[in-house]
Design a protein around this motif. Structure first.
Motif, PDB file in Angstrom:
ATOM      1  N   ALA A   1     -26.966  19.966  -3.807  1.00  0.00           N
ATOM      2  CA  ALA A   1     -27.395  21.359  -3.976  1.00  0.00           C
ATOM      3  C   ALA A   1     -26.867  21.944  -5.285  1.00  0.00           C
ATOM      4  O   ALA A   1     -27.569  22.694  -5.968  1.00  0.00           O
ATOM      5  CB  ALA A   1     -26.923  22.194  -2.786  1.00  0.00           C
TER       6      ALA A   1
ATOM      7  N   ARG B   1     -28.914  21.027  -8.185  1.00  0.00           N
ATOM      8  CA  ARG B   1     -30.201  21.733  -8.207  1.00  0.00           C
ATOM      9  C   ARG B   1     -30.013  23.217  -8.513  1.00  0.00           C
ATOM     10  O   ARG B   1     -30.989  23.974  -8.554  1.00  0.00           O
ATOM     11  CB  ARG B   1     -30.914  21.579  -6.862  1.00  0.00           C
TER      12      ARG B   1
ATOM     13  N   GLN C   1     -28.521  25.354  -6.540  1.00  0.00           N
ATOM     14  CA  GLN C   1     -28.793  26.079  -5.295  1.00  0.00           C
ATOM     15  C   GLN C   1     -27.528  26.518  -4.556  1.00  0.00           C
ATOM     16  O   GLN C   1     -27.624  27.006  -3.432  1.00  0.00           O
ATOM     17  CB  GLN C   1     -29.658  25.211  -4.374  1.00  0.00           C
TER      18      GLN C   1
ATOM     19  N   PRO D   1     -24.814  29.219  -4.177  1.00  0.00           N
ATOM     20  CA  PRO D   1     -24.542  30.586  -4.642  1.00  0.00           C
ATOM     21  C   PRO D   1     -23.127  30.720  -5.187  1.00  0.00           C
ATOM     22  O   PRO D   1     -22.226  29.953  -4.834  1.00  0.00           O
ATOM     23  CB  PRO D   1     -24.733  31.438  -3.379  1.00  0.00           C
TER      24      PRO D   1
ATOM     25  N   GLN E   1     -26.184  23.715 -14.827  1.00  0.00           N
ATOM     26  CA  GLN E   1     -26.926  24.615 -13.959  1.00  0.00           C
ATOM     27  C   GLN E   1     -26.360  26.039 -13.920  1.00  0.00           C
ATOM     28  O   GLN E   1     -27.094  26.983 -13.635  1.00  0.00           O
ATOM     29  CB  GLN E   1     -26.944  24.061 -12.524  1.00  0.00           C
ATOM     30  N   TYR E   2     -25.074  26.174 -14.238  1.00  0.00           N
ATOM     31  CA  TYR E   2     -24.437  27.481 -14.096  1.00  0.00           C
ATOM     32  C   TYR E   2     -23.872  28.021 -15.406  1.00  0.00           C
ATOM     33  O   TYR E   2     -23.353  29.138 -15.435  1.00  0.00           O
ATOM     34  CB  TYR E   2     -23.336  27.412 -13.036  1.00  0.00           C
TER      35      TYR E   2
ATOM     36  N   LEU F   1     -25.928  25.551   3.649  1.00  0.00           N
ATOM     37  CA  LEU F   1     -26.684  25.543   2.396  1.00  0.00           C
ATOM     38  C   LEU F   1     -28.028  24.839   2.530  1.00  0.00           C
ATOM     39  O   LEU F   1     -28.975  25.151   1.804  1.00  0.00           O
ATOM     40  CB  LEU F   1     -25.871  24.860   1.280  1.00  0.00           C
TER      41      LEU F   1
END
Length: 220
Positions: free
Chosen positions: A29, A32, A34, A36, A155-156, A219
């Motif tokens: 996750a 991806r 995903q 939080p 991703q972040y 999740l």
């Protein structure tokens, strides 16, 4: 398992860990994008407790087994956890978490099964048990840390300073495998039970799996 050598125990343990590996839903996750941001604070908060506990556990093992090869091996691990603890604060800061936030974070019980087991073995177990457990699980743990660092960056948008904690664990220290195997060999020579030594990696792996499963809860 009588008359097994340290090398044979290492090979067996590594094979068992590899065979027991399952998909890591939290990291899947994360890669991806995903997960939080509040769940990332779980990761920081749980690691805050884990690293501090492991540092103490390795220091205790060094005091229980001060002679070579175990003493220097566990002292090095304790020093490594101290460095990791420092780096973890950079990850927490990137999440907006202060030292107080980390301290008051309420840990999830199953996420803390891993350090609880290490602490139990540090107090009641043998140096060989812990050395083999750490060695057999090192490759998987390192790969998970490498994936975490890359996902946080890609991703972040985290910078390298923020993910340095995970980069630190992504590569095994030079000579770690040889030193750990030497501790196992010394334990066997001293009469430690091969069955007990071989059991520790399996249990540690199960508890580490519980850590990641806890982070992934809800999740998917």
């Amino acid at each position: 398992m009588a008359d097994h050598t340290a090398a044979e125990l290492v090979a067996r343990a590594q094979g068992e860990i590899s065979a027991a590996a399952l998909p890591n839903q939290f990291l899947d996750a994360l890669e991806r994008g995903q997960v939080p941001r509040d769940r990332l604070s779980w990761l920081a908060g749980e690691e805050y407790r884990i690293v501090d506990s492991d540092r103490r556990s390795f220091a205790l093992l060094a005091s229980r087994y001060p002679e070579r090869p175990a003493g220097p091996f566990f002292l090095t691990l304790a020093e490594g956890e101290a460095e990791a603890f420092r780096l973890l604060h950079d990850f927490a800061a990137a999440l907006g978490m202060s030292e107080k936030d980390l301290h008051v974070y309420e840990p999830r019980p199953l996420a803390q099964a891993y350090p609880a087991y290490v602490a139990q073995r540090a107090l009641f177990g043998t140096a060989a048990e812990v050395a083999l457990a750490m060695l057999a699980n090192l490759e998987e743990w390192g790969s998970y840390c490498g994936r975490t660092a890359s996902a946080l960056r890609d991703q972040y948008g985290f910078g390298e300073t923020a993910v340095a904690f995970f980069r630190y664990f992504a590569e095994s220290p030079p000579g770690f495998a040889e030193q750990a195997e030497a501790v196992v060999a010394a334990g066997l020579a001293a009469g430690d039970s091969p069955e007990d030594i071989a059991r520790a990696p399996r249990l540690l792996h199960a508890y580490e799996t519980a850590f990641w499963d806890t982070l992934a809860a809800g999740l998917i």
